[in-house]
Write a protein that holds these residues in place. Structure first.
Motif, short mmCIF file in Angstrom:
data_model
loop_
_atom_site.label_atom_id
_atom_site.label_comp_id
_atom_site.label_asym_id
_atom_site.label_seq_id
_atom_site.Cartn_x
_atom_site.Cartn_y
_atom_site.Cartn_z
N LEU A 16 0.84 -1.19 0.00
CA LEU A 16 0.00 0.00 0.00
C LEU A 16 0.88 1.25 0.00
O LEU A 16 1.76 1.40 0.85
N LEU A 17 0.65 2.13 -0.98
CA LEU A 17 1.40 3.38 -1.08
C LEU A 17 0.62 4.56 -0.53
O LEU A 17 1.19 5.46 0.07
N ASP A 18 -0.70 4.55 -0.77
CA ASP A 18 -1.52 5.68 -0.31
C ASP A 18 -2.97 5.22 -0.23
O ASP A 18 -3.37 4.26 -0.90
N LEU A 19 -3.74 5.91 0.57
CA LEU A 19 -5.13 5.54 0.80
C LEU A 19 -5.95 6.81 1.03
O LEU A 19 -5.53 7.69 1.77
N ALA A 20 -7.10 6.90 0.36
CA ALA A 20 -8.02 8.02 0.56
C ALA A 20 -9.38 7.42 0.89
O ALA A 20 -9.88 6.56 0.16
N ILE A 21 -9.97 7.85 1.99
CA ILE A 21 -11.24 7.30 2.44
C ILE A 21 -12.28 8.42 2.51
O ILE A 21 -12.07 9.42 3.19
N GLY A 22 -13.36 8.23 1.78
CA GLY A 22 -14.47 9.17 1.80
C GLY A 22 -15.73 8.48 2.28
O GLY A 22 -15.69 7.34 2.74
N ASP A 23 -16.86 9.17 2.18
CA ASP A 23 -18.12 8.60 2.63
C ASP A 23 -18.60 7.47 1.73
O ASP A 23 -19.16 6.48 2.21
N SER A 24 -18.39 7.59 0.43
CA SER A 24 -18.91 6.62 -0.53
C SER A 24 -17.83 5.84 -1.27
O SER A 24 -18.13 4.82 -1.91
N TYR A 25 -16.59 6.31 -1.23
CA TYR A 25 -15.51 5.67 -1.98
C TYR A 25 -14.23 5.58 -1.17
O TYR A 25 -13.96 6.44 -0.32
N ILE A 26 -13.46 4.55 -1.48
CA ILE A 26 -12.10 4.39 -0.97
C ILE A 26 -11.21 4.23 -2.19
O ILE A 26 -11.54 3.48 -3.11
N VAL A 27 -10.07 4.90 -2.18
CA VAL A 27 -9.08 4.76 -3.25
C VAL A 27 -7.78 4.28 -2.62
O VAL A 27 -7.27 4.92 -1.69
N ALA A 28 -7.28 3.16 -3.11
CA ALA A 28 -6.01 2.63 -2.63
C ALA A 28 -5.02 2.61 -3.80
O ALA A 28 -5.34 2.11 -4.88
N ILE A 29 -3.84 3.17 -3.57
CA ILE A 29 -2.76 3.11 -4.55
C ILE A 29 -1.78 2.07 -4.04
O ILE A 29 -1.29 2.15 -2.91
N VAL A 30 -1.49 1.09 -4.90
CA VAL A 30 -0.71 -0.07 -4.49
C VAL A 30 0.43 -0.30 -5.49
O VAL A 30 0.26 -0.10 -6.69
N HIS A 31 1.57 -0.74 -4.99
CA HIS A 31 2.66 -1.21 -5.85
C HIS A 31 2.58 -2.74 -5.83
O HIS A 31 2.76 -3.37 -4.79
N ALA A 32 2.27 -3.33 -6.99
CA ALA A 32 2.08 -4.77 -7.10
C ALA A 32 3.27 -5.41 -7.80
O ALA A 32 3.70 -4.93 -8.85
N THR A 33 3.81 -6.48 -7.21
CA THR A 33 4.89 -7.24 -7.83
C THR A 33 4.58 -8.72 -7.71
O THR A 33 3.96 -9.16 -6.74
N ALA A 34 5.00 -9.46 -8.73
CA ALA A 34 4.80 -10.91 -8.71
C ALA A 34 5.75 -11.55 -9.71
O ALA A 34 6.17 -10.91 -10.68
N THR A 35 6.08 -12.80 -9.47
CA THR A 35 6.84 -13.59 -10.43
C THR A 35 6.19 -14.95 -10.54
O THR A 35 5.66 -15.49 -9.56
N TYR A 36 6.20 -15.48 -11.76
CA TYR A 36 5.67 -16.82 -12.02
C TYR A 36 6.38 -17.36 -13.24
O TYR A 36 6.35 -16.72 -14.30
N ALA A 37 7.03 -18.50 -13.10
CA ALA A 37 7.81 -19.08 -14.19
C ALA A 37 8.78 -18.02 -14.70
O ALA A 37 9.57 -17.49 -13.92
N ASP A 38 8.73 -17.66 -15.97
CA ASP A 38 9.64 -16.65 -16.53
C ASP A 38 8.99 -15.27 -16.64
O ASP A 38 9.52 -14.39 -17.28
N ARG A 39 7.84 -15.09 -16.00
CA ARG A 39 7.10 -13.82 -16.12
C ARG A 39 7.22 -13.00 -14.83
O ARG A 39 7.23 -13.56 -13.74
N CYS A 40 7.29 -11.68 -15.00
CA CYS A 40 7.36 -10.76 -13.87
C CYS A 40 6.30 -9.68 -14.02
O CYS A 40 6.01 -9.24 -15.13
N LEU A 41 5.77 -9.26 -12.91
CA LEU A 41 4.81 -8.17 -12.87
C LEU A 41 5.35 -7.13 -11.90
O LEU A 41 5.78 -7.48 -10.80
N ASP A 42 5.35 -5.87 -12.31
CA ASP A 42 5.84 -4.80 -11.46
C ASP A 42 5.15 -3.51 -11.91
O ASP A 42 5.53 -2.92 -12.92
#
Length: 70
Positions: free
Chosen positions: A4-30
């Motif tokens: 989690l990088l940042d979070l904004a919470i309102g009455d009707s909405y929540i916004v989360a900014i996330v840094h996602a990373t993953a590896t599987y076999a020869d594939r990477c996600l960043d």
């Protein structure tokens, strides 16, 4: 992994900014992800993900990329 990088919470909405990373076999996600959540009656009712690089996300999950997949 999601960090989690940042979070904004309102009455009707929540916004989360996330840094996602993953590896599987020869594939990477960043990449950064924005999760928009709609809140109703104290519960999250909808979640929409907005990704920095859809082609990278599709390639990681093994989906076809390009006009044939659109």
């Amino acid at each position: 992994h999601a960090r989690l990088l940042d979070l904004a919470i309102g009455d009707s909405y929540i916004v989360a900014i996330v840094h996602a990373t993953a590896t599987y076999a020869d594939r990477c996600l960043d990449q950064r992800v924005c999760q928009l959540m709609r809140v109703e009656d104290g519960a999250i009712r909808e979640i929409h993900g907005h990704y920095a690089d859809i082609a990278q996300l599709d390639a990681f999950w093994g989906m076809a990329v390009g006009p044939a997949s659109e």
